[in-house]
Scaffold this motif. Structure first.
Motif, short mmCIF file in Angstrom:
data_model
loop_
_atom_site.label_atom_id
_atom_site.label_comp_id
_atom_site.label_asym_id
_atom_site.label_seq_id
_atom_site.Cartn_x
_atom_site.Cartn_y
_atom_site.Cartn_z
N LEU A 1 69.80 -2.09 159.34
CA LEU A 1 68.47 -1.40 158.75
C LEU A 1 67.84 -0.23 159.20
CD1 LEU A 1 66.97 -5.09 158.09
CD2 LEU A 1 67.99 -3.89 156.58
N LEU A 2 67.38 0.35 159.21
CA LEU A 2 66.75 1.54 159.19
C LEU A 2 65.45 1.20 159.88
CD1 LEU A 2 66.68 4.44 160.08
CD2 LEU A 2 66.48 5.16 157.74
N VAL A 3 64.73 0.99 160.66
CA VAL A 3 63.34 1.04 161.27
C VAL A 3 62.73 2.57 161.84
CG1 VAL A 3 61.61 -0.28 162.27
CG2 VAL A 3 64.45 -0.96 162.67
N ARG A 4 61.78 2.63 161.12
CA ARG A 4 61.05 3.92 161.00
C ARG A 4 59.79 3.95 160.78
NH1 ARG A 4 59.98 5.76 156.54
NH2 ARG A 4 60.96 4.91 154.41
N PRO A 5 58.88 4.78 161.30
CA PRO A 5 57.13 4.41 160.73
C PRO A 5 56.93 4.64 159.29
CG PRO A 5 57.89 6.24 162.94
CD PRO A 5 58.92 5.74 162.76
N PRO B 1 45.18 0.54 146.57
CA PRO B 1 44.89 1.76 148.14
C PRO B 1 44.60 0.81 149.59
CG PRO B 1 42.76 1.49 145.47
CD PRO B 1 44.65 0.83 145.46
N ARG B 2 44.82 -0.48 149.08
CA ARG B 2 44.66 -1.31 150.20
C ARG B 2 45.93 -1.12 151.45
NH1 ARG B 2 44.00 -8.12 151.47
NH2 ARG B 2 43.66 -7.88 153.50
N LEU B 3 47.48 -1.45 150.07
CA LEU B 3 48.34 -1.39 151.26
C LEU B 3 48.21 0.09 151.54
CD1 LEU B 3 50.70 -3.06 148.44
CD2 LEU B 3 50.08 -3.77 150.75
N ARG B 4 48.11 1.60 150.69
CA ARG B 4 47.99 2.94 151.90
C ARG B 4 47.35 3.12 152.80
NH1 ARG B 4 49.01 7.45 149.63
NH2 ARG B 4 49.02 6.50 147.96
N ARG B 5 45.72 2.18 153.24
CA ARG B 5 45.56 1.90 154.16
C ARG B 5 46.21 1.56 155.44
NH1 ARG B 5 40.98 0.91 151.01
NH2 ARG B 5 40.91 -0.96 151.63
N LEU B 6 46.50 0.39 155.10
CA LEU B 6 47.95 -0.03 155.58
C LEU B 6 48.95 0.90 155.73
CD1 LEU B 6 48.41 -4.19 154.01
CD2 LEU B 6 47.00 -3.54 156.65
N LEU B 7 49.69 1.30 154.92
CA LEU B 7 51.10 2.49 155.60
C LEU B 7 50.10 3.03 156.66
CD1 LEU B 7 52.90 1.92 151.92
CD2 LEU B 7 53.07 0.90 154.70
N GLU B 8 49.57 4.05 156.29
CA GLU B 8 48.59 5.03 157.49
C GLU B 8 47.46 4.55 158.25
OE1 GLU B 8 50.53 8.76 155.04
OE2 GLU B 8 48.29 7.95 154.32
N PRO B 9 47.48 4.05 159.40
CA PRO B 9 45.91 3.36 159.87
C PRO B 9 45.27 4.38 160.21
CG PRO B 9 47.78 2.19 160.45
CD PRO B 9 48.56 2.99 159.67
N ALA B 10 43.96 4.31 159.73
CA ALA B 10 43.21 5.20 160.93
C ALA B 10 43.01 4.92 162.64
CB ALA B 10 41.63 4.81 161.24
N ARG B 11 43.56 4.08 163.16
CA ARG B 11 44.10 3.58 164.93
C ARG B 11 45.71 2.77 164.59
NH1 ARG B 11 40.21 2.42 168.29
NH2 ARG B 11 41.17 1.77 169.70
N GLY B 12 45.97 2.86 165.05
CA GLY B 12 47.16 1.95 165.66
C GLY B 12 48.83 2.97 164.39
N VAL B 13 49.94 2.07 164.03
CA VAL B 13 51.18 2.35 163.72
C VAL B 13 51.14 1.23 162.93
CG1 VAL B 13 52.51 1.48 165.44
CG2 VAL B 13 52.83 3.36 164.11
N SER B 14 52.10 1.74 161.32
CA SER B 14 52.88 0.88 160.79
C SER B 14 54.14 0.53 159.87
CB SER B 14 51.83 0.81 159.43
OG SER B 14 51.03 -0.21 158.93
N LEU B 15 55.43 0.12 160.30
CA LEU B 15 56.75 -0.03 160.36
C LEU B 15 57.13 -0.29 159.24
CD1 LEU B 15 58.07 -1.12 163.81
CD2 LEU B 15 57.02 1.49 162.84
N VAL B 16 57.87 0.00 158.51
CA VAL B 16 59.06 -0.11 157.37
C VAL B 16 60.36 -0.34 158.19
CG1 VAL B 16 57.67 1.04 155.98
CG2 VAL B 16 58.88 2.24 156.26
N ALA B 17 61.42 -1.51 157.11
CA ALA B 17 62.42 -1.42 157.72
C ALA B 17 63.54 -1.55 156.10
CB ALA B 17 63.11 -3.02 158.52
N THR B 18 64.18 -0.54 156.23
CA THR B 18 65.10 -0.33 154.84
C THR B 18 66.72 -0.33 154.79
OG1 THR B 18 65.20 2.13 155.91
CG2 THR B 18 62.79 1.44 154.03
N GLN B 19 67.01 -0.96 153.69
CA GLN B 19 68.36 -0.31 153.13
C GLN B 19 69.09 0.66 153.61
OE1 GLN B 19 68.46 -4.52 150.54
NE2 GLN B 19 70.38 -4.81 151.41
N GLY B 20 70.36 0.99 153.60
CA GLY B 20 70.35 1.62 153.57
C GLY B 20 71.25 1.93 151.40
N GLY B 21 69.85 3.14 151.11
CA GLY B 21 70.34 3.10 149.11
C GLY B 21 71.70 3.97 149.25
#
Length: 354
Positions: free
Chosen positions: A189-193, A228-248
């Protein structure tokens, strides 16, 4: 009619710009765009004009001097000059986000520099501009030196160029934070900000998760959170969010199979995970939790906090695999585990040992 770029300095006093524009208008010159660069020696006015074909460079210089302009510079322009400066800068910024290594070419396009040279030597206390040179600090280390015979660089151009270099540095750091994660069962899996562009994939992730998985993530209910809440989770004012993706494949977007959030408040950061049901119990949650805790430690937070349902045995096992002391407090059906970081992590409490 012909396109020309004109730059001239006028006294920064009421009415002086109108004198210059009136002098150009008397010769049939149509001003298409104008930018004003404030400097210590006056206002540097940068024009893109459409002038009658019979006017020469000498004619335009004479018109500017009669309009009380000084330190004049005149050069033919191309049709692409019709794009306004904000549009050009945004276009270059978009290029840098996709290719952070193209900072030198972006600077050349932004300022029309004759040469752009990157050196591994930091500029130290010397960044700034001269008549024909500009020194920019590279956040990744080193520096850029730009040279342009004419016109002279202005403070506004320096500010734009430095902002562009810093954007390239941020994009490069994000690219370097991408890792390929190999799970114990051999899956990759690819893990990235995360970014705001991941919103559609994260919405699909929530739809693909069972109601039980969503309830364990959000504690209060099983419904999918609003966009809107999910967008705030993806780009928090302080901190970081990661996503794990399968190769498309076939040019399709890579499906998001997990999201990990580190949301900071004060000197602590709250951690939460959501892993698609078919990717649970494969080591993905443990790997994401370790990366978030490592990020929090590097950022200098005192502790990370996890709120977990008491019946969420898989998450409690994931927390235990960290191998760190984690005192737990109970409030009804919700457990709050606190993982000390830094110096506090080396002094486990008796409760943590138990």
């Amino acid at each position: 009619m012909a396109l020309w770029r004109i730059r001239a300095t006028v006294d920064d006093r009421p009415g002086y710009l109108s004198v210059l524009t009136a002098s150009l208008a008397l010769r049939g010159v149509n001003i298409l765009t104008v930018q004003v660069h404030t400097t210590e020696v006056g206002a540097v006015d940068d024009f893109l004009v459409d002038a009658p074909d019979q006017l020469t460079e000498a004619d335009l210089l004479a018109a500017i001097e009669r309009g009380r302009g000084r330190d004049c510079w005149v050069a033919r322009s191309e049709a692409r000059g019709l794009a306004d400066q904000p549009t050009r800068v945004l276009g270059l910024a978009n290029r840098l986000v996709r290719d952070p290594d193209g900072a030198g070419e972006a600077l050349r396009a932004l300022l029309g520099a004759d040469t752009v040279t990157w050196r591994p030597v930091p500029v130290g206390a010397r960044p700034g501009i001269g008549a024909a040179t500009m020194l920019l600090a590279d956040p990744a280390g080193g520096s850029f030196e730009l040279r342009r015979a004419a016109p002279s660089f202005t403070p506004a151009e320096y500010a734009r160029a430095q902002a562009l270099v810093e954007l390239a540095g941020t994009a490069a750091r994000r690219a370097s934070e991408q890792v390929t994660l190999l799970l114990p069962d051999g899956a990759e899996l690819l893990v990235r900000p995360a970014t705001g562009d991941d919103l559609p994939g994260v919405v699909e992730l929530h739809a693909a998760c069972s109601a039980r998985s969503r309830q364990r993530r959000y504690l209060g209910g099983a419904a999918c959170p609003p966009a809107p809440r999910l967008r705030r989770l993806l780009e928090p004012a302080r901190g970081v969010s990661l996503v794990a993706t399968q190769g498309g494949s076939g040019g399709e977007a890579e499906p998001v199979v997990a999201m990990a959030n580190l949301l900071a408040e004060g000197d602590e950061a709250e951690v939460a995970l959501l892993v698609r049901d078919d990717w649970q119990r494969r080591g993905l949650g443990t790997a994401l939790l370790r990366r978030l805790v490592g990020h929090a430690e590097r950022a200098g937070y005192a502790a990370v906090v996890l709120h977990v349902h008491a019946e969420n045995t898989p998450m409690l096992r994931t927390l235990a695999r960290l191998g760190r002391p984690a005192p737990v407090e109970r409030d009804g059906s919700v457990l709050t585990a606190t993982v000390p970081l830094g110096a506090d992590a080396r002094s486990p409490t008796p409760n943590a040992r138990r």
